[in-house]
Design a protein around this motif. Structure first.
Motif, mmCIF file in Angstrom:
data_model
loop_
_atom_site.group_PDB
_atom_site.id
_atom_site.type_symbol
_atom_site.label_atom_id
_atom_site.label_comp_id
_atom_site.label_asym_id
_atom_site.label_seq_id
_atom_site.Cartn_x
_atom_site.Cartn_y
_atom_site.Cartn_z
ATOM 1 N N TRP A 136 0.820 -1.202 0.000
ATOM 2 C CA TRP A 136 0.000 0.000 0.000
ATOM 3 C C TRP A 136 0.857 1.258 0.000
ATOM 4 C CZ3 TRP A 136 -4.346 1.296 -1.734
ATOM 5 C CH2 TRP A 136 -5.093 2.362 -1.235
ATOM 6 N N ASN A 160 1.426 4.480 -2.974
ATOM 7 C CA ASN A 160 0.965 5.772 -2.449
ATOM 8 C C ASN A 160 2.132 6.675 -2.068
ATOM 9 O OD1 ASN A 160 -2.147 5.896 -2.072
ATOM 10 N ND2 ASN A 160 -1.597 3.810 -1.464
ATOM 11 N N TYR A 204 -2.760 -1.230 6.004
ATOM 12 C CA TYR A 204 -2.914 -2.442 5.189
ATOM 13 C C TYR A 204 -3.178 -3.659 6.070
ATOM 14 C CZ TYR A 204 -1.783 -6.420 2.255
ATOM 15 O OH TYR A 204 -1.844 -7.624 1.602
ATOM 16 N N TRP A 235 -9.344 -8.380 -2.511
ATOM 17 C CA TRP A 235 -9.625 -7.299 -3.452
ATOM 18 C C TRP A 235 -8.676 -6.126 -3.266
ATOM 19 C CZ3 TRP A 235 -11.838 -9.082 -7.349
ATOM 20 C CH2 TRP A 235 -12.810 -10.083 -7.242
ATOM 21 N N LEU A 236 -8.266 -5.879 -2.038
ATOM 22 C CA LEU A 236 -7.268 -4.828 -1.812
ATOM 23 C C LEU A 236 -5.949 -5.233 -2.456
ATOM 24 C CD1 LEU A 236 -6.351 -2.172 -0.560
ATOM 25 C CD2 LEU A 236 -5.895 -3.404 1.576
ATOM 26 N N ASP A 237 -5.561 -6.500 -2.340
ATOM 27 C CA ASP A 237 -4.332 -6.969 -2.984
ATOM 28 C C ASP A 237 -4.416 -6.814 -4.502
ATOM 29 O OD1 ASP A 237 -3.238 -7.575 -0.567
ATOM 30 O OD2 ASP A 237 -2.995 -9.720 -0.925
ATOM 31 N N VAL A 238 -5.572 -7.135 -5.082
ATOM 32 C CA VAL A 238 -5.758 -6.980 -6.531
ATOM 33 C C VAL A 238 -5.597 -5.513 -6.923
ATOM 34 C CG1 VAL A 238 -7.433 -7.120 -8.419
ATOM 35 C CG2 VAL A 238 -7.217 -9.017 -6.791
ATOM 36 N N LYS A 239 -6.194 -4.626 -6.139
ATOM 37 C CA LYS A 239 -6.087 -3.186 -6.408
ATOM 38 C C LYS A 239 -4.636 -2.727 -6.340
ATOM 39 C CE LYS A 239 -7.586 1.319 -4.616
ATOM 40 N NZ LYS A 239 -8.450 2.024 -3.632
ATOM 41 N N ILE A 240 -3.902 -3.172 -5.320
ATOM 42 C CA ILE A 240 -2.513 -2.762 -5.152
ATOM 43 C C ILE A 240 -1.656 -3.285 -6.310
ATOM 44 C CG2 ILE A 240 -0.441 -3.081 -3.724
ATOM 45 C CD1 ILE A 240 -2.336 -2.989 -1.269
ATOM 46 N N CYS A 264 -2.632 -3.889 -9.376
ATOM 47 C CA CYS A 264 -2.952 -3.084 -10.563
ATOM 48 C C CYS A 264 -2.294 -1.702 -10.477
ATOM 49 C CB CYS A 264 -4.465 -2.928 -10.709
ATOM 50 S SG CYS A 264 -5.326 -4.458 -11.125
ATOM 51 N N LEU A 265 -2.357 -1.080 -9.295
ATOM 52 C CA LEU A 265 -1.724 0.231 -9.109
ATOM 53 C C LEU A 265 -0.202 0.132 -9.219
ATOM 54 C CD1 LEU A 265 -3.871 1.654 -6.167
ATOM 55 C CD2 LEU A 265 -3.865 2.433 -8.545
ATOM 56 N N THR A 266 0.356 -1.015 -8.826
ATOM 57 C CA THR A 266 1.802 -1.215 -8.937
ATOM 58 C C THR A 266 2.237 -1.190 -10.389
ATOM 59 O OG1 THR A 266 1.909 -2.507 -6.888
ATOM 60 C CG2 THR A 266 3.692 -2.822 -8.470
#
Length: 199
Positions: A134, A138, A155, A162-167, A169-171
């Motif tokens: 996270w 950020n 975190y 779903w938070l892991d998936v978001k992270i 993708c953002l990575t």
């Protein structure tokens, strides 16, 4: 879905697909820097040490007294490329396969930092360390230590698949933009010396 299963579903095929890239990078690092891998003990789950493996990005250069020169003098242009693209992190997939790391979690820092954490900051070790996290999506190394640790603990308290998936993708977006690779004016990040706020 459990976090370990999630990691393996992504990492096992990922390692197979990335094998040619891994081999090419290993040859280039060997040719340009000598030793291929950088190995270092880092704190894992509950602070237990494990050996982190990365591609080497710096030369071994010493001063007249046998002391290592600063990072800025040892980091090569090829090493800068590996760091900017995060390709130096690829060998950590082996740490994930071994169960020492997760794809997502607080980054494993140095063993010497362990006694410097406040009880709240030390909660970052309640989960497996990650290749990305996270804090990394950020602000990464542009964050202050306090800011980074607050995001790590957030975190821990808010983890979900779903938070892991978001992270993840953002990575990908963060790597493509090559942002916040280092703290302004510093080759990577200043050393953590303890936080007055966290004491």
């Amino acid at each position: 879905m459990n976090k370990r299963l999630f990691d393996l579903i992504l990492v096992v095929p990922g390692v197979l697909l990335l094998a040619p890239v891994f081999l090419i990078l290993a040859i280039l690092v060997r040719f340009k820097l000598g030793t291929v891998f950088f190995l270092q003990r880092r704190p894992g789950l509950h602070g237990r040490p494990f050996v982190l493996i990365k591609f080497r990005t710096m030369m071994d250069k010493f001063d007249a007294h046998g002391e290592l020169l600063p990072d800025s003098a040892r980091l090569t242009s090829f090493g800068q490329f590996l760091r900017a693209s995060s390709l130096d992190e690829l060998p950590e997939l082996y740490n994930v396969l071994k169960g020492e790391m997760s794809l997502v979690g607080p980054r494993p820092l140095l063993m010497e930092y362990l006694p410097l954490y406040s009880p709240e900051q030390a909660r970052r070790h309640e989960v497996l360390p990650g290749i990305t996290g996270w804090a990394q999506v950020n602000g990464r190394n542009a964050l202050s230590w306090d800011g980074k640790f607050r995001m790590d603990v957030w975190y821990v308290d808010n983890w979900s698949i779903w938070l892991d998936v978001k992270i993840l993708c953002l990575t990908v977006l963060s790597v493509l933009r090559a942002q916040d690779i280092n703290e302004p004016g510093v080759t990577t990040m200043t050393r953590f010396k303890g936080s007055e706020r966290g004491r």
